[in-house]
Enzyme design. Structure first.
Site, PDB file in Angstrom:
ATOM      1  CG  ASP A 168      21.255  70.992  54.753  1.00  0.00           C
ATOM      2  OD1 ASP A 168      21.708  72.053  54.273  1.00  0.00           O
ATOM      3  OD2 ASP A 168      20.263  70.400  54.289  1.00  0.00           O
TER       4      ASP A 168
ATOM      5  CG  MET B  79      26.800  70.103  53.820  1.00  0.00           C
ATOM      6  SD  MET B  79      25.143  70.796  53.777  1.00  0.00           S
ATOM      7  CE  MET B  79      24.488  70.033  52.303  1.00  0.00           C
TER       8      MET B  79
ATOM      9  CG  ASP C  26      19.112  74.631  50.613  1.00  0.00           C
ATOM     10  OD1 ASP C  26      18.139  73.880  50.782  1.00  0.00           O
ATOM     11  OD2 ASP C  26      20.104  74.647  51.375  1.00  0.00           O
TER      12      ASP C  26
ATOM     13  CB  SER D 120      15.339  72.763  52.600  1.00  0.00           C
ATOM     14  OG  SER D 120      15.645  73.191  51.276  1.00  0.00           O
TER      15      SER D 120
ATOM     16  CG  MET E 268      25.251  75.188  49.435  1.00  0.00           C
ATOM     17  SD  MET E 268      23.906  74.034  49.136  1.00  0.00           S
ATOM     18  CE  MET E 268      22.520  75.102  49.508  1.00  0.00           C
TER      19      MET E 268
ATOM     20  CG  HIS F 155      17.841  75.088  55.254  1.00  0.00           C
ATOM     21  ND1 HIS F 155      18.929  75.319  56.078  1.00  0.00           N
ATOM     22  CD2 HIS F 155      18.346  74.551  54.108  1.00  0.00           C
ATOM     23  CE1 HIS F 155      20.039  74.928  55.460  1.00  0.00           C
ATOM     24  NE2 HIS F 155      19.720  74.458  54.275  1.00  0.00           N
TER      25      HIS F 155
ATOM     26  CG  HIS G 293      23.145  75.847  53.178  1.00  0.00           C
ATOM     27  ND1 HIS G 293      22.827  74.546  52.873  1.00  0.00           N
ATOM     28  CD2 HIS G 293      24.496  75.915  53.163  1.00  0.00           C
ATOM     29  CE1 HIS G 293      23.943  73.851  52.701  1.00  0.00           C
ATOM     30  NE2 HIS G 293      24.976  74.661  52.868  1.00  0.00           N
TER      31      HIS G 293
ATOM     32  CG  MET H  78      22.262  75.905  45.663  1.00  0.00           C
ATOM     33  SD  MET H  78      21.657  74.330  45.006  1.00  0.00           S
ATOM     34  CE  MET H  78      20.956  73.609  46.495  1.00  0.00           C
TER      35      MET H  78
HETATM   36  C1  DX5 Z   1      21.406  70.526  49.488  1.00  0.00           C
HETATM   37  C2  DX5 Z   1      20.786  71.524  50.449  1.00  0.00           C
HETATM   38  C3  DX5 Z   1      19.851  70.847  51.412  1.00  0.00           C
HETATM   39  C4  DX5 Z   1      18.726  70.150  50.677  1.00  0.00           C
HETATM   40  C5  DX5 Z   1      17.925  69.352  51.643  1.00  0.00           C
HETATM   41  O1  DX5 Z   1      22.432  71.160  48.775  1.00  0.00           O
HETATM   42  O2  DX5 Z   1      21.757  72.186  51.211  1.00  0.00           O
HETATM   43  O3  DX5 Z   1      19.324  71.816  52.328  1.00  0.00           O
HETATM   44  O4  DX5 Z   1      17.877  71.103  50.082  1.00  0.00           O
HETATM   45  O5  DX5 Z   1      16.976  68.695  50.836  1.00  0.00           O
HETATM   46  P1  DX5 Z   1      16.689  67.154  51.094  1.00  0.00           P
HETATM   47  O6  DX5 Z   1      16.170  67.096  52.509  1.00  0.00           O
HETATM   48  O7  DX5 Z   1      15.671  66.804  50.058  1.00  0.00           O
HETATM   49  O8  DX5 Z   1      18.000  66.426  50.939  1.00  0.00           O
HETATM   50 ZN    ZN Z   2      20.880  73.422  52.839  1.00  0.00          ZN
END
Ligand code: DX5
Ligand code: ZN
Length: 214
Positions: A170, A138, A36, A9, A69, A34, A67, A38
């Site tokens: 994840d 998660m 993320d 990620s 979120m 990956h 992903h 948000m």
């Molecule tokens: C958290 C994300 C994950 C996160 C993983 O909300 O969905 O993908 O970035 O990062 P680490 O491996 O540092 O937990």
């Molecule tokens: Zn993620």
């Protein structure tokens, strides 16, 4: 085991050298990138949107796994598809009846994932697990990288894996705890700080791959 995919990620990477960071993990043999996304509503953090995804799509050949979120995946998913994403997951917590969205995304040839938070019961997604291409279990509460791994969701991974569902895990995954994630039946391991938070991200990817191919 075997054929387990490693998906770094970029949330924990050095964004001032994003191109180099992505090249490092790509050359080290990771399988997926990956991303993320948000929105500051579904989670108390804001990261990036289609503009950055389009840039990343231009500089790597890795499949991009976005992903979402975000509170409104129905509205935004297509913008990420058009930005060059082939894999998109969204959260069950924000879509009461996801069948329509799943069908729409699949019609557009998107590989669709349904994500669930540690506090969301597996029962909430069971009716949909064979409609989507994969489930994201998660193992941290979403919103930030570098959090502590939560063990309990591995029970969900085991059940889903026994049902023949492809599972992406994840959150909080590091080389040091990857073995138990793999043993639970995970098919895709996401790691942010466990890769880009390490002094040598390429070495971290290689160690993940070595564990994955045992
Ligand atoms: C958290 C994300 C994950 C996160 C993983 O909300 O969905 O993908 O970035 O990062 P680490 O491996 O540092 O937990
Ligand atoms: Zn993620």
């Amino acid at each position: 085991m075997g054929n387990i995919k490693i998906a770094p990620s970029i949330l924990s990477c050095d964004f001032s050298r994003l191109g180099e960071e992505i090249k490092k993990v790509e050359e080290a043999g990771c399988d997926i990138l990956h991303l993320d996304v948000m929105d500051g509503h579904f989670v108390p953090n804001i990261t990036f949107g289609p503009l950055l995804v389009e840039t990343i799509h231009r500089i790597t050949n890795l499949p991009l796994d976005v992903h979402l979120m975000i509170e409104d995946p129905e509205f935004y998913w297509k913008k990420f598809k058009d930005a060059g994403t082939s894999i998109i997951s969204f959260h069950k917590e924000v879509v009461e009846s996801p069948n329509g969205l799943i069908d729409t995304m699949k019609r557009e040839n998107v590989t669709v994932g349904l994500a669930l938070n540690p506090g969301t019961p597996l029962e909430d997604i069971l009716p949909f697990v064979h409609s989507v291409d994969f489930v994201v279990v998660m193992t941290v509460d979403p919103g930030f990288g570098g959090q502590k791994f939560i063990e309990e969701p591995l029970e969900k991974v085991k059940i889903l894996s026994e049902m023949g569902v492809t599972v992406e895990v994840d959150g909080g995954i590091r080389v040091s705890n990857a073995k138990k994630v793999i043993e639970s039946g995970a098919d895709i391991l996401v790691s942010g700080s466990g890769v880009f938070g390490e002094p040598d991200p390429a070495e971290a990817v290689k160690r993940f791959k070595a564990l994955a191919n045992r």
